[in-house]
Design an enzyme around this catalytic site. Sequence first.
Site, PDB file in Angstrom:
ATOM      1  CG  ASP A  93      -2.094   0.940   1.085  1.00 11.83           C
ATOM      2  OD1 ASP A  93      -2.323   1.431  -0.040  1.00 11.83           O
ATOM      3  OD2 ASP A  93      -2.761   1.211   2.097  1.00 11.83           O
ATOM      4  NE  ARG A 121      -3.825   5.484   0.767  1.00 11.21           N
ATOM      5  CZ  ARG A 121      -3.671   5.282  -0.527  1.00 11.21           C
ATOM      6  NH1 ARG A 121      -3.584   6.322  -1.329  1.00 11.21           N
ATOM      7  NH2 ARG A 121      -3.608   4.071  -1.050  1.00 11.21           N
ATOM      8  CG  ASN A 122      -0.076   4.363   3.703  1.00  6.74           C
ATOM      9  OD1 ASN A 122      -0.707   4.807   4.652  1.00  6.74           O
ATOM     10  ND2 ASN A 122      -0.561   3.445   2.884  1.00  6.74           N
ATOM     11  CG  ASP A 141       0.333   2.373   8.160  1.00  4.79           C
ATOM     12  OD1 ASP A 141       0.740   2.383   9.326  1.00  4.79           O
ATOM     13  OD2 ASP A 141      -0.690   2.972   7.780  1.00  4.79           O
TER      14      ASP A 141
END
Length: 477
Positions: free
Chosen positions: A342, A346-347, A360
Amino acid sequence: MGNICCQDPIQTSPPIIIEHTVKAGRVSIVSTASTAIKDSSRRVVSCIYDYREARSGKKFRKGDSLQIYNEIDDEWLKVLNLSTKQIGCIPKNYVTEETTNEIQEWFLGHTSRREAERLLMSQETLTKGLFLIRYSENKETGYALSVLDFDDKDDFHVVHFQIAINQNGILIDSSVYSTLSEAINSYKRNGIISKPCQKPQPHLWDLDVSHKKQWELSREDLQLGELLGEGNFAKVHLACWKNSTKVAVKILKEQSVSTDGLLAEASIMKQFRHPGLLTLYGVCSQTEPVYLVVEYMTNGDLLNYLRNDDGNKLKLSDLVDMAVQISSGMQHLESKNLVHRDLAARNVLVANNNIVKISDFGLARLLQENRYNDNFTSNIAYKWSAPEAIFFREFTTKSDVWSYGIFLMELFTYGMMPYPGIRNDEVIRRVRDGYRMEKPDIVPDDVYNIMQMCWKEKPKERISFSELTNFFNEYSE
Ligand code: ADE
């Protein structure tokens, strides 16, 4: 949840006066500080950064002489502070032998050319001549001098000088000096360099020595503060650990993942130590909700950062530097056989000085596979995912490379939504049929070419993270 009050760093003490001599290729330094009080049977080292032991509150100050009691492991030392007569534990990267370069204010050791540029350009006040000395990246012996300069348009930039060392002495720019301090003084007199740049505090990989292996943390030691963000699976709060260290606490929503799975994953994540990866300090897993305690990143997530005023100020060279940091973090994950699944802006989290880290990692698989989630596909971010990951659940480093290409598009467009104007389900169909995102004007041609190499249909044909790191490391406008 109240205001959190982590303590300010303690004050620094004056630097020690040092002489330098040339010895076998590297410059060695002889301390003039008194050595009379030291017990010669035990090695004495110098503290180079202020450090406060969280459990006891004991303080070590820059310049303190520390006598080593024993090496606890490869990262921690038990020491007697000869200045305060207190015994405590300190990370090894906070101390150095008194006769090494590391003790010098201007010596930054293993700092890459890009890191030197980032550091000099992010000093609180930019002045011509701010400098540092570091090991040369491409020579076994020798150093590099990096100096802040400004051009005729009054734009600051960094220049680098190679420092070679041979039997005649120290060579910079075809001048020979007998010692490094002589070279520095001469450069100072000529106005080429002025003050050393502010040395950054080294990264703390563990909250303290007792939490290196024992990473179940006590909830009572965490004072929760403001909400930093909220996603489908977790809320993130700023927190203070033992009144001493700012951390971020990810509070998992109940039943978002199985606790056993999370703990197994966390024990792997805890071992990942790389400047491009967010540090996991520990967990609170005895009762629900489960907490993940991670490094606090002052500027939050990269997507929002890029879209706000601070992000808009980023220059192409800053974006390239961020691209390198993330590809080298991904290279580290690849070397440990971990697939992120992912990767997206945003991560990625942003600290001061344009430092970025991947967060993450390891969590996406748990979230995608958790037993409460009937619909596997509902958690997949289609616009970031390789076709084989969407259609066959084939998540590999090469599907991470695809996502990295989409991440690059977010980065170089200051946070544009990928495939603007195209719906998620439409993207899947069009990409399967060979369509690829078009080049926005703002993206340089060669960066777009690299994105296309991330989006080759056959995973094997995609570029590797090491090639991506090399490309961005060597990138110049
Ligand atoms: N938002 C999500 N995680 C964060 C972190 N570790 N630091 C700061 N903001 C965050």
